[in-house]
Design an enzyme around this catalytic site. Structure first.
Site, PDB file in Angstrom:
ATOM      1  N   THR A   1      12.016  -3.558  -7.479  1.00 27.00           N
ATOM      2  CA  THR A   1      12.322  -3.870  -6.086  1.00 27.00           C
ATOM      3  C   THR A   1      13.497  -4.837  -5.995  1.00 27.00           C
ATOM      4  O   THR A   1      14.245  -4.831  -5.018  1.00 27.00           O
ATOM      5  CB  THR A   1      11.062  -4.463  -5.411  1.00 27.00           C
ATOM      6  OG1 THR A   1      10.027  -3.467  -5.414  1.00 27.00           O
ATOM      7  CG2 THR A   1      11.333  -4.899  -3.982  1.00 27.00           C
TER       8      THR A   1
ATOM      9  N   TYR B   1       4.939  -4.221 -18.179  1.00 28.67           N
ATOM     10  CA  TYR B   1       5.228  -3.558 -16.914  1.00 28.67           C
ATOM     11  C   TYR B   1       5.247  -2.057 -17.193  1.00 28.67           C
ATOM     12  O   TYR B   1       6.193  -1.549 -17.789  1.00 28.67           O
ATOM     13  CB  TYR B   1       6.582  -4.072 -16.408  1.00 28.67           C
ATOM     14  CG  TYR B   1       7.066  -3.562 -15.074  1.00 28.67           C
ATOM     15  CD1 TYR B   1       6.276  -2.807 -14.221  1.00 28.67           C
ATOM     16  CD2 TYR B   1       8.367  -3.860 -14.659  1.00 28.67           C
ATOM     17  CE1 TYR B   1       6.751  -2.360 -13.007  1.00 28.67           C
ATOM     18  CE2 TYR B   1       8.858  -3.433 -13.439  1.00 28.67           C
ATOM     19  CZ  TYR B   1       8.054  -2.681 -12.625  1.00 28.67           C
ATOM     20  OH  TYR B   1       8.550  -2.231 -11.423  1.00 28.67           O
TER      21      TYR B   1
ATOM     22  N   LYS C   1       1.398  -5.266 -15.391  1.00 26.18           N
ATOM     23  CA  LYS C   1       1.587  -4.712 -14.054  1.00 26.18           C
ATOM     24  C   LYS C   1       1.725  -3.213 -14.198  1.00 26.18           C
ATOM     25  O   LYS C   1       2.585  -2.734 -14.941  1.00 26.18           O
ATOM     26  CB  LYS C   1       2.853  -5.272 -13.402  1.00 26.18           C
ATOM     27  CG  LYS C   1       3.166  -4.607 -12.073  1.00 26.18           C
ATOM     28  CD  LYS C   1       4.502  -4.982 -11.469  1.00 26.18           C
ATOM     29  CE  LYS C   1       4.674  -4.261 -10.127  1.00 26.18           C
ATOM     30  NZ  LYS C   1       6.018  -4.478  -9.531  1.00 26.18           N
TER      31      LYS C   1
ATOM     32  N   ILE D   1       1.298  -6.609  -7.063  1.00 21.44           N
ATOM     33  CA  ILE D   1       2.689  -7.071  -6.945  1.00 21.44           C
ATOM     34  C   ILE D   1       3.371  -6.008  -6.112  1.00 21.44           C
ATOM     35  O   ILE D   1       3.853  -5.006  -6.643  1.00 21.44           O
ATOM     36  CB  ILE D   1       3.342  -7.207  -8.345  1.00 21.44           C
ATOM     37  CG1 ILE D   1       2.492  -8.087  -9.255  1.00 21.44           C
ATOM     38  CG2 ILE D   1       4.757  -7.728  -8.220  1.00 21.44           C
ATOM     39  CD1 ILE D   1       3.135  -8.400 -10.610  1.00 21.44           C
TER      40      ILE D   1
END
Lengths: 305, 305, 305, 305
Positions: A52, A140, A168, A212
């Site tokens: 993002t 991630y 994540k 998140i």
């Protein structure tokens, strides 16, 4: 004041966009406004330079500036996590060192994403990298962008490496996520956090530690409320807030059918709300006026405008 | 006695395996035992000739026999749904007619899966097919096996066709499922059911109507209990039962890493429990003794053996 | 007169479309005209009920009719190969028996394409199936439609099974094809034939035995000429004919961007030329007038109209 | 002496590996030996910092050192092309400037490979980037690593941008390549070069301008000979040399089944031949002794050892 990084990290973390006025120039005032807006929403952490945050599209000079400015602005109010994903081992180390020097609390790492490494190659990579980390490390999982999956068996092994403290998951594959939760039932210090906000409600109700999620850039309170409702086992309220999240997903993030629709919609919404510029680094570009008009309408429907 | 098919269909449906003693011969006694075992677990419906039922691997003669025997054995105690997926329009019609003639309550249809049809081609296909259906029709989204997705916009249009009453989603993509729930918020007669049992808990807690999950062949009560716990908003109990489902998924269905592991593990478990033979039609084959020993251990851990 | 099936089969084979007037009704006159048109072009064999023949979309009744009519019409002038691909072992056997009974010379088999079998499962499948074949068997590698690849190591093993005499590769992966040619350098009785006509020239120049290419339905002479030019090592003529093939591919097969564009364009061209109806079985539909006009223009450019 | 970059570039270009002694340290002597070995084979150009050069795995400091050393060593004997692919627009520009400053003759660019840009986004990206290029620019189609395809229609448009002079295709999709050749029939100054060496023979015989193939690191003469044989239309000699290329591909590049097998085999072969170290940057690692022994055997069979 310095934020502590709890083990496991539990709560709602905002993956901040990177406000830009040009491809190599920050929207400095916007960045400060945006951080204050997000923190005012009650989030439990800030994640910068993730997907993002358009990290792979930014120059290294700019990524370093982003790290310094964000840490200074947050000033220990919440933990700051820094994305250090890179195809080069050395550049990943440099980013981690910059994060530590600026006072961040953790780093976040997706697999090196040009070559297609196998699971044993990924494990060797983590075995070499993890001990070099000056900060706690979150894996991630982001197969749509990296082509690679941190398979559950690999995550289980990686969790025993120094500095590795959580993961994540942005795979949008809840079977994978449930399998990880199952594997880590006895390891109470390892965080399992979800990336896609559409999956936040179920993650929280079925044992995940938090999320998140990008919508926190413009509407942080919604996601924090959802987190609190799930903690309180208030199923009706979870359902109501979840439906708002899905509404955002099917409107603001879905104006076009491109895979860039999420990022463009998100930055456009922030711009409509006066929080920051909507410039996007290549290979993406801001929305035009027609799409912006739609976003404005959606924000009004959400009573945000 | 005749089962009624409620609108929307709501509850837990068992996708029955097809007990075989050879590639073209039913295990007739096993089939009868299995149906009684499943119904004794309190399920709200039975689905035959789906993926778990190995339908595409069976001859048409055998598929017709399966339809007749299952409907006769169930005898209206619960609704029977029949898979009619086929690459040939004509053969799909034949299967639907056989289902109606045998007294089934509904049919289930995945896209024709050899050619790669686009969304508008799929819509035209459904527009031609739906009016010909002698029974209510459930769409079956199963991209891993058919290569095709019934996209949300298409489902929305298809829901207005005659006979189309719901969708079973086996995509394992909960973002897709949440988007469908959102799209159908105002259409209370359209059922949205989930395929992978690992996703049953969240489906039920966040607005889905039910599940069609393979584990019900050997442990129907678990899934029915999970359904009831979710209806009662008993989050703790949902979580506890969900963890049992994940345990089954990571053991009985995961003995090997092949994509056939689920079906082979499932039939092996049924055989260990004395319910039916574990013969599988080509291209799959039953487990050997080593894998069977593992399955036996897992069943013992679950206190089923 | 009976066609012999040479070992290896070498030459150019036409994969005939199935002329239809409705989804379950043959265009009988068109079928006869089309076969005569193709044979007049000098092809070395005819392949019916393949992908180009829309076999998976046809009822079994119609497939049997197609087999009988085609064999009767060809009457031994060239070998006839029959597609017997099916997800059900039993139905595959039935189709092979029908082919033998009608006097065909060979059968062609892609993997069962609903479930995702592994390589060892595919080998076991072939080990069970091959001995049951009443005719020589060609494997058909078609991953875009079946999701499965006959890997080179598997093909090497399968070549030692009874009745297995060659492979048609429609993967469009020339590295795979070259690897097969390398593996079979010492096995001079095994045919390696290519599916996509865009790859016919290189296949023939670098050791392949021939092609089975759809354009032969309307322009058989082009592909036969290309085959002859390659046999004569006339590189300039090969290049010139290859460029015509590419021109057909980028025009007649590329009117739309759907994956159905090839089949729709092909049947439309046959209809424009007065050879047969352009009806397509579900899930596809014939082109409209706008696309037909384009096809007519392309055929005129090729001096076929 | 300065190499000229012909329009179109035509011939055989060697994509040099990057000899390393550690993840951030060049094997300087190996690099010099390797360049001399390659140039002695008669290649028409050198490509550094491509996929074979492990560019994405190297630090920017090292990439700059590689550019300077290679250009100095080559000293204008052949054109030097430099890979500048990066997810960041700014870093791509920096690499291109470094290439120009060091005296390189061209740059090579794959799409930014983290985000999934659409075709119009890719075109806008190229429209912004191309005018900034200080050297002629070759596009690099590499979907397996970048997830993105430069579609033919996009290439056609990009070819009209300033500095864009050709394309290297590593898709291994010859239908794509033939379509590009068809599209550029009238544009004689645009180079179309092939990446996978298994496809070099057909590329050269059917109109392609040349190849950029990794085997040239250890056996440059083979590929140059193949190029010359194709120019001379000596089909028998092309076939014989092509079979040697396939032999290399199925042995030296195929020792393991990982996707790293090519790079590890290539560097191992170079090390066995005493040309340079076989260290690989993360996420890959050099072969162990067992694999090395196999490579040695393969090199002996090829009479290179």
């Amino acid at each position: 004041m310095t934020a502590e990084l709890p083990r496991p990290l539990r709560g709602f973390v905002a993956p901040r966009v990177t406000p830009l006025v040009d491809r190599d120039a920050l929207d400095v005032a916007g960045l400060e406004r945006l951080i204050e807006h997000i923190l005012a929403g009650g989030v439990h952490g800030l994640f910068i330079l993730g997907t993002t945050g358009e990290a792979p599209s930014l120059s290294y000079r700019l990524r370093n500036e982003v790290i310094r400015r964000a840490c200074r602005q947050v000033a220990g109010r919440v933990p700051v996590l820094v994305g250090i994903t890179d195809t080069s081992f050395i550049e990943t180390i440099h980013l981690a060192q910059a994060a530590a020097a600026a006072g961040a609390q953790g780093v976040v790492l997706a697999p090196p994403y040009y070559f297609t490494a196998g699971q044993s190659e990924l494990l060797a990579y983590l075995e070499a990298l993890a001990p070099e980390m000056p900060l706690p490390l979150y894996l991630y999982n982001m197969p749509s962008h990296t082509k690679l999956v941190f398979q559950p068996a690999l995550v289980r092994q990686a969790a025993d490496l120094p500095n590795v403290v959580g993961l994540k998951d942005s795979s949008a594959n809840m079977i994978y996520f449930h399998e990880l939760l199952h594997l880590f039932e006895g390891r109470r210090d390892f965080s399992l956090l979800v990336g896609p906000e559409e999956l936040l409600a179920e993650t929280l109700m079925l044992g995940g530690h938090g999320g998140i999620n990008g919508g926190a850039n413009f509407f942080p309170r919604l996601y924090v409320d959802l987190y609190e409702a799930a903690r309180a086992k208030d199923l009706d309220r979870v359902g109501m807030l979840h439906r708002q999240v899905i509404r955002i997903s099917t409107t603001i993030y879905s104006v076009t059918r491109d895979s860039s629709s999420y990022l463009r919609g998100l930055k456009c919404a922030l711009s409509c709300l006066g929080l920051c510029d909507d410039f996007l680094a290549e290979p993406f570009r801001r929305f035009g006026e027609a799409e912006r008009e739609k976003i404005r309408g959606y924000l009004a429907d959400l009573k945000l405008l």
